[in-house]
Write an enzyme that holds these catalytic residues in place. Sequence first.
Site: not given
Length: 472
Positions: A129, A131-132, A134, A163, A237, A268, A324, A329
Amino acid sequence: MSTLPSTHCCHTYSPLPPSSSSSSSSSSSSVSYLPSYSSAHGRLQRIAVPSTPKRFVSVKVSLQSQSVSAKNAVHMQDVAPVVNPIENESPLKKLKDGLFSAPSSKESKDITGFNVNENESTVSITVVGASGDLAKKKIFPALFALYYEGCLPEHFTVYGYARSKMTDAELRDMVSKTLTCRIDKRENCGEKMDQFLQRCFYHSGQYDSQDHFAELDKKLKEHEGGRVPHRLVIVEKPFGRSSESSAALTKALKQYLEEDQIFRIDHYLGKELVENLSVLRFSNLIFEPLWSRQYIRNVQLIFSEDFGTEGRGGYFDNYGIIRDIMQNHLLQILALFAMETPVSLDAEDIRNEKVKVLRSMRPLQLENVVTGQYKSHVRGGITYPAYTDDKTVPKDSLTPTFAAAALFIDNARWDGVPFLMKAGKALHNKRAEIRVQFRHVPGNLYNRNIGTDLDRATMSLLSECSLMKLFC
């Protein structure tokens, strides 16, 4: 007052045991401190770093096809993972052996012509992931910080996988915008950045494609130069979407990995505010005697963002603000705040104390929960879109972007003290804080001048502390 000293050394942490299927313990046992990997290990380590839970699960899916056999496979398509039976074993075993099984030292010597124990330390890191958001804001800067401080061996490779279509040069350009020498300002900062970026590569592929991951594995082996890897997997997470899906994901992981190869983390917990929380409490005599129902009226854990989903609704709409932010967190912070003194600072000892807090927690009642969703609004002359205006969000979505809840811990220390959680997106301010409101002083001399609304008066008199807000 004691605080947590900053350090430039590299730390290693023991992985947590597998999460329980019970909802009370899964939140605590599914996370650990983010480990840094020391070159003292003297061997290659291949580390998979997912930037979203969905993507990590998809990685596991890529190792299992409908024509191969295992007891269970975990599938995720923007929903909770489900367990499906699979049939034939040989193709899965072959791929498993190729990607996850490290041969013994004797086998590696026979294959490569050298003894792995005599070889130089090497690390291969895969960011799933890449390109995300985070990955850009947290993972790549953290990896650079490890390199900048000499915590990575001389030979290492960072491979991004996502992707999105992207070249190596485009990945490096994207990553370079987020790298900073935040620890200190040594003269060779720019040179170190260039050296780090030259170790970063990119491979585009689907998360459910076995062939694409086989291609990635081939590229990694080219960079490894015949060295034998020791695999570690870091799972970010939320670890699944429910207690059942969390257990299913653990079961799927253990088909390929030993428990000491799996690190379940909540990023976190690496924040300075969270790290200093236990130091503030357990290392300062002034606070520990006050840390109970006898002196504390309520505790508020507040997390607010001043921006919305901004194109990330595809992920967020399937989880919502409770899964989320609050379930991981804020619940982790609550457990750290309320736990008893652990036997040691080892991960398992801290985990055990947090589990006791969660097991003592009263089941949440609907009347103690408020949820909401942000609408279009104007601030500073700028019009901001509603949650459902995001093109990645269904128009009829009822997913909450704000939630507040009152939780109670039924034990001797905290009986009757409400723990108030608040979390939301697209709010007026961006902040993360813990507020502790103490009980009123009997016969308070200032009641006559200030009146009964002491909370508001105290807020206007006290400046904001970087770690906590304390109200009397």
